[in-house]
Write a protein that holds these residues in place. Sequence first.
Motif, short mmCIF file in Angstrom:
data_model
loop_
_atom_site.label_atom_id
_atom_site.label_comp_id
_atom_site.label_asym_id
_atom_site.label_seq_id
_atom_site.Cartn_x
_atom_site.Cartn_y
_atom_site.Cartn_z
N ASP A 143 26.75 -9.03 5.93
CA ASP A 143 26.73 -8.96 7.39
C ASP A 143 25.30 -9.16 7.89
O ASP A 143 24.38 -9.43 7.11
CB ASP A 143 27.33 -7.65 7.89
N GLN A 144 25.11 -9.01 9.19
CA GLN A 144 23.80 -9.28 9.78
C GLN A 144 22.72 -8.36 9.20
O GLN A 144 21.58 -8.80 8.96
CB GLN A 144 23.86 -9.11 11.30
N ARG A 157 25.78 -15.66 6.04
CA ARG A 157 26.63 -14.61 6.59
C ARG A 157 28.09 -14.82 6.14
O ARG A 157 28.56 -15.95 5.98
CB ARG A 157 26.58 -14.62 8.12
N GLY A 158 28.79 -13.71 5.94
CA GLY A 158 30.19 -13.78 5.57
C GLY A 158 30.39 -13.67 4.07
O GLY A 158 29.56 -13.10 3.36
#
Length: 226
Positions: A143-144, A157-158
């Motif tokens: 995640d961020q 991301r992801g």
Amino acid sequence: MDMAPEGIPLAQGGQGRDGLQMDVLHLPLGPVLPFWPAGLVLHCSLQGDVVVDAVTAVVAGHNGGGRAHGSQPDLATAVLSDDVMSLLALAGADDLAARASVVRDALVRGDRAAARDSAVRLQRKIRRSLLLRWFLRGVLVLDQSDLEHHDLPESYRGDAYDRLLSMVERLQAGVGGGSLVSEQDGAVPWETLPKLITGLELGTVRLAVASLNPGAFQTSQEVRHA
């Protein structure tokens, strides 16, 4: 470390996540594995099938070089197509991996039109594959906060499936004459890998590493993640 007669490391004791004592097995991944960064060794400590600790090392004499750079855009894009092929092959999508190799071969020949057409078909096939999506979903979700903590670009991301789609989009941009992020821009350093794979099940580690597209090794020291 105690060793069995054949040189295989014996399991040792360690505290599990629930506080109970569990056997800890030490297992190296690399340096010679199909679809694995050349020269990389991940020394993993396992409790059951979960990686609880890891150390990166590089084979003596290997500097992690040989990757394409920004002054050779077609070769840089060919390297990216190789990365896509590796992840697809590890996911068992052999037909899609073969299509990625077609893109690479066209780029090496200098046939950008053929590479562009093949890349479009590859992306279409990947997005239509429900089995591939199911197989890669949930593998190393970042995640961020993870991106900020490890200084990784937004394209990471992801999960592994999201990163595959991002790689294919970059591949299409490269063969289409658009901007292609340099191979070293935002590349995951090898010494960061232990922090990312700790907590993963052993069966997903190679998929996770392939989805991260590690850059060239930058240091000769081993790095332990506690």
